[in-house]
Scaffold this active site. Structure first.
Site, PDB file in Angstrom:
ATOM      1  N   ASP A  66       1.551   3.966   6.228  1.00 56.75           N
ATOM      2  CA  ASP A  66       0.820   4.980   5.480  1.00 56.75           C
ATOM      3  C   ASP A  66       0.425   4.471   4.099  1.00 56.75           C
ATOM      4  OD1 ASP A  66      -0.355   7.379   4.917  1.00 56.75           O
ATOM      5  OD2 ASP A  66       1.503   8.433   4.479  1.00 56.75           O
ATOM      6  N   ASP A 111       3.599  -1.962   5.693  1.00 57.67           N
ATOM      7  CA  ASP A 111       3.862  -0.534   5.647  1.00 57.67           C
ATOM      8  C   ASP A 111       2.664   0.122   6.334  1.00 57.67           C
ATOM      9  OD1 ASP A 111       4.946   1.984   4.883  1.00 57.67           O
ATOM     10  OD2 ASP A 111       3.542   2.036   3.208  1.00 57.67           O
TER      11      ASP A 111
END
Length: 215
Positions: free
Chosen positions: A11, A9
């Site tokens: 952020d 991922d």
């Protein structure tokens, strides 16, 4: 485990843009006369833009057309991208940079799987444009996390089965997506204690040794 690839991922894992999301959503909510808090912002982590807007509007007595909602999402995104222009390679921590380089030296395939359509722009801003073999983002999928679509797309483009990939996430929605897709899941921060996490992590610095032990 026979691990061949790591899907990150973006952020909250590789870098943090939480402050920019918060400011952009808070500005929009204020225009609508709706409250917006850090707690609500946390609930939006790992969730797509349209789904995030629905969570914000949940306490609103007014109804909006699909066109109005689309305009709100676009307004938020324009403000968010303005704020993202403040980012630079200084927003990539030495710890994250070191872990990524160690994983690449170890021969692992690396990808980003993000619900954000701004993932390529963010990667460019922090000096990681072109670093990953694959970047799967919100512009390429129909369903956001906790649906596993973005991770499945990343794995397919890497040429790897889900069971050969480790997903690294910091949000509950992302962990749910990883497990729904048949991936191994490593959790950072609050996600380290999420149900289904295979490897709770204190930091990204643990990743190279973890992956080397499971090749």
């Amino acid at each position: 485990m026979s691990l061949n690839a790591v899907i990150f991922d973006l952020d909250g894992v590789i870098c943090s843009t939480d402050r920019f999301h918060f400011l952009a959503w808070k500005e929009l909510a204020g225009q609508l006369g709706l409250p917006f808090s850090e707690a609500l912002n946390d609930r939006l982590r790992g969730v797509g833009r349209a789904e995030s807007l629905e969570l914000i509007l949940a306490g609103c007595s007014r109804s909006f057309t699909p066109a109005q909602k689309a305009a709100m999402c676009e307004q938020k995104n324009l403000r968010y991208r303005q704020l993202l222009c403040q980012m630079s390679p200084a927003d990539l921590s030495g710890e994250a940079r070191g872990a990524l380089l160690a994983l690449r030296r170890g021969g692992l395939l690396l990808a980003v799987g993000s619900s954000s359509r701004n993932a390529p722009f963010i990667l460019e801003r922090i000096g990681l444009g072109g670093f990953f073999q694959v970047v799967a983002d919100g512009s390429q999928i129909a369903r956001s996390k906790p649906d596993p679509e973005v991770f499945l797309l990343a794995a397919k483009r890497l040429g790897q089965a889900p069971q050969r990939c480790l997903v690294v996430e910091d949000a509950a929605a992302g962990i749910q997506a990883a497990k729904a897709g048949g991936f191994w899941a490593a959790g950072l921060g609050a996600a380290a204690s999420c149900p289904g996490v295979d490897f709770p992590l204190r930091s990204l610095a643990q990743l190279p040794a973890l992956c080397a032990a499971n090749r």
